[in-house]
Design an enzyme around this catalytic site. Structure first.
Site, PDB file in Angstrom:
ATOM      1  N   LYS A 140       0.839  -1.211   0.000  1.00 20.56           N
ATOM      2  CA  LYS A 140       0.000   0.000   0.000  1.00 20.56           C
ATOM      3  C   LYS A 140       0.871   1.257   0.000  1.00 20.56           C
ATOM      4  O   LYS A 140       0.559   2.239  -0.674  1.00 20.56           O
ATOM      5  CB  LYS A 140      -0.941  -0.013   1.219  1.00 20.56           C
ATOM      6  CG  LYS A 140      -2.069  -1.032   1.101  1.00 20.56           C
ATOM      7  CD  LYS A 140      -2.884  -1.142   2.388  1.00 20.56           C
ATOM      8  CE  LYS A 140      -3.958  -2.224   2.270  1.00 20.56           C
ATOM      9  NZ  LYS A 140      -4.732  -2.422   3.506  1.00 20.56           N
ATOM     10  N   GLN A 157      -4.020  -1.270   9.664  1.00 25.99           N
ATOM     11  CA  GLN A 157      -4.134  -2.556   8.962  1.00 25.99           C
ATOM     12  C   GLN A 157      -4.806  -3.606   9.852  1.00 25.99           C
ATOM     13  O   GLN A 157      -4.430  -3.778  11.012  1.00 25.99           O
ATOM     14  CB  GLN A 157      -2.732  -3.034   8.543  1.00 25.99           C
ATOM     15  CG  GLN A 157      -2.722  -4.323   7.763  1.00 25.99           C
ATOM     16  CD  GLN A 157      -3.440  -4.200   6.410  1.00 25.99           C
ATOM     17  OE1 GLN A 157      -3.288  -3.225   5.695  1.00 25.99           O
ATOM     18  NE2 GLN A 157      -4.243  -5.187   6.077  1.00 25.99           N
ATOM     19  N   ASP A 164      -9.941   4.224   4.783  1.00 23.94           N
ATOM     20  CA  ASP A 164     -10.607   2.969   4.407  1.00 23.94           C
ATOM     21  C   ASP A 164     -12.088   3.187   4.119  1.00 23.94           C
ATOM     22  O   ASP A 164     -12.738   2.335   3.512  1.00 23.94           O
ATOM     23  CB  ASP A 164     -10.469   1.940   5.537  1.00 23.94           C
ATOM     24  CG  ASP A 164      -9.225   1.080   5.380  1.00 23.94           C
ATOM     25  OD1 ASP A 164      -8.989   0.601   4.262  1.00 23.94           O
ATOM     26  OD2 ASP A 164      -8.510   0.900   6.376  1.00 23.94           O
TER      27      ASP A 164
END
Ligand code: NAP
Length: 283
Positions: free
Chosen positions: A55, A99, A122
């Site tokens: 990412k 995460q 997110d």
């Protein structure tokens, strides 16, 4: 004839869009406006660590500045909450990601709820009526874009979502409803999942059980989107048994190379959007 939806190719297109958007922001407001993302990873899970580094690399490609904070496995929930609080209040931090999964002694719910909505890259705190102008949960937004890029409209069609998690299944059902689909959601208490999946024009599977959906559970000509990402003997495997399902479909996503890269691309899209909203608020 089955068409394979190439998630990687569409993700590259999205990454290019984000890079252009990032350059536009910097041109207009200066280098301080460049989107940035702080990625937190807790513990030693090699898959989580790998995902975070992928990412961060995606960010660099798309003109976003990443910062990775790696915390040890025994980090307390209080310490993690304090870190998130500090990042929430830091005006230089535009986007925060933690995460998942976090270690078992930490509450995922409390951690996700602690991230300020204006920095929630997110999109887990996205509004129920989110549209193109809002931040949406990455995976459902990614799936909608894959359908659109493939010329598939869900309007008036029967879409079946298998899985009802807060981060995939539920927001996926909402995105489909917002696009005028008729939606059925199945979960672990559904009596016979196949009874429903066989009725689907568009079937979206997000369960986390390798090859759960087999050819006999899919209607001829259906569109099948496999969100699942499982590891069997170290190899990535979806929730759909690709070999028996693919021949029956009009469109299908592969694993790997389907929804995975697109979800990461939509993280970049959300990051750009958060930076744009920040700059607009500062004007
Ligand atoms: P999750 O939170 O574990 O939710 C799984 C859902 O599946 C639950 O709603 C559960 O029902 C349902 N379920 C479990 N067993 C079932 C069965 N036998 N039949 C029907 N439904 C069943 O998982 P998640 O976070 O949504 O993730 C799902 C999968 O997608 C995982 O493989 C994950 O790794 C993958 N994923 C991939 C991406 C990507 O970018 N490709 C992104 C996110 C997630 P209950 O609610 O009744 O327990």
């Amino acid at each position: 004839m089955t068409s394979i939806i190439d998630g990687k190719a569409i993700a590259n297109k999205v990454s290019d869009e984000v890079r252009e958007g990032s350059s536009r922001l910097v041109e207009k407001y200066g280098e301080d406006a460049r989107p940035n993302m702080t990625l937190i990873v807790v513990g030693d899970d090699p898959i989580s660590k790998k995902l975070v580094s992928m990412k961060a690399k995606d960010c660099e490609t798309a003109g976003i500045t990443p910062t990775v904070i790696a915390l040890s496995q025994n980090t307390s929930e209080e310490k993690l909450l304090r870190l998130i609080d500090r990042l929430n209040r830091d005006d230089d931090v535009r986007a925060i990601l933690c995460q998942l999964p976090v270690p078992e002694h930490i509450s995922t719910k409390r951690i996700l709820a602690a991230i300020a909505p204006e920095k929630d890259v997110d999109g887990f705190s996205a509004r129920i009526d989110c549209d193109d102008y809002d931040i949406a949960a990455c995976t459902p937004a990614a799936v909608m874009r894959m359908l659109k890029e493939s010329g598939i409209s869900v309007s008036g069609r029967h879409c079946v979502v298998v899985g009802r998690s807060n981060i995939v299944g539920k927001p996926m059902a909402i995105q489909l409803l917002l696009n005028d689909a008729t939606v059925t959601v199945c979960h672990s208490k559904t009596k016979d999942v196949g009874d429903f999946t066989r009725m689907a024009d568009v079937l979206i599977v997000a369960v986390g059980r390798p090859r759960l959906i087999t050819g006999d559970m899919v209607k001829e000509g259906a569109v099948v989107i496999d969100v699942g990402m499982n590891y069997v003997d170290g190899k990535p495997v979806g929730d759909v048994d690709y070999e028996s399902v693919a021949p029956k479909t009009s469109f299908i996503t592969p694993v790997p190379g389907g929804v995975g890269p697109m979800t990461r691309a939509y993280l970049l899209k959300n990051c750009l959007r958060l930076a744009e909203l920040y700059c607009r608020g500062k004007k």
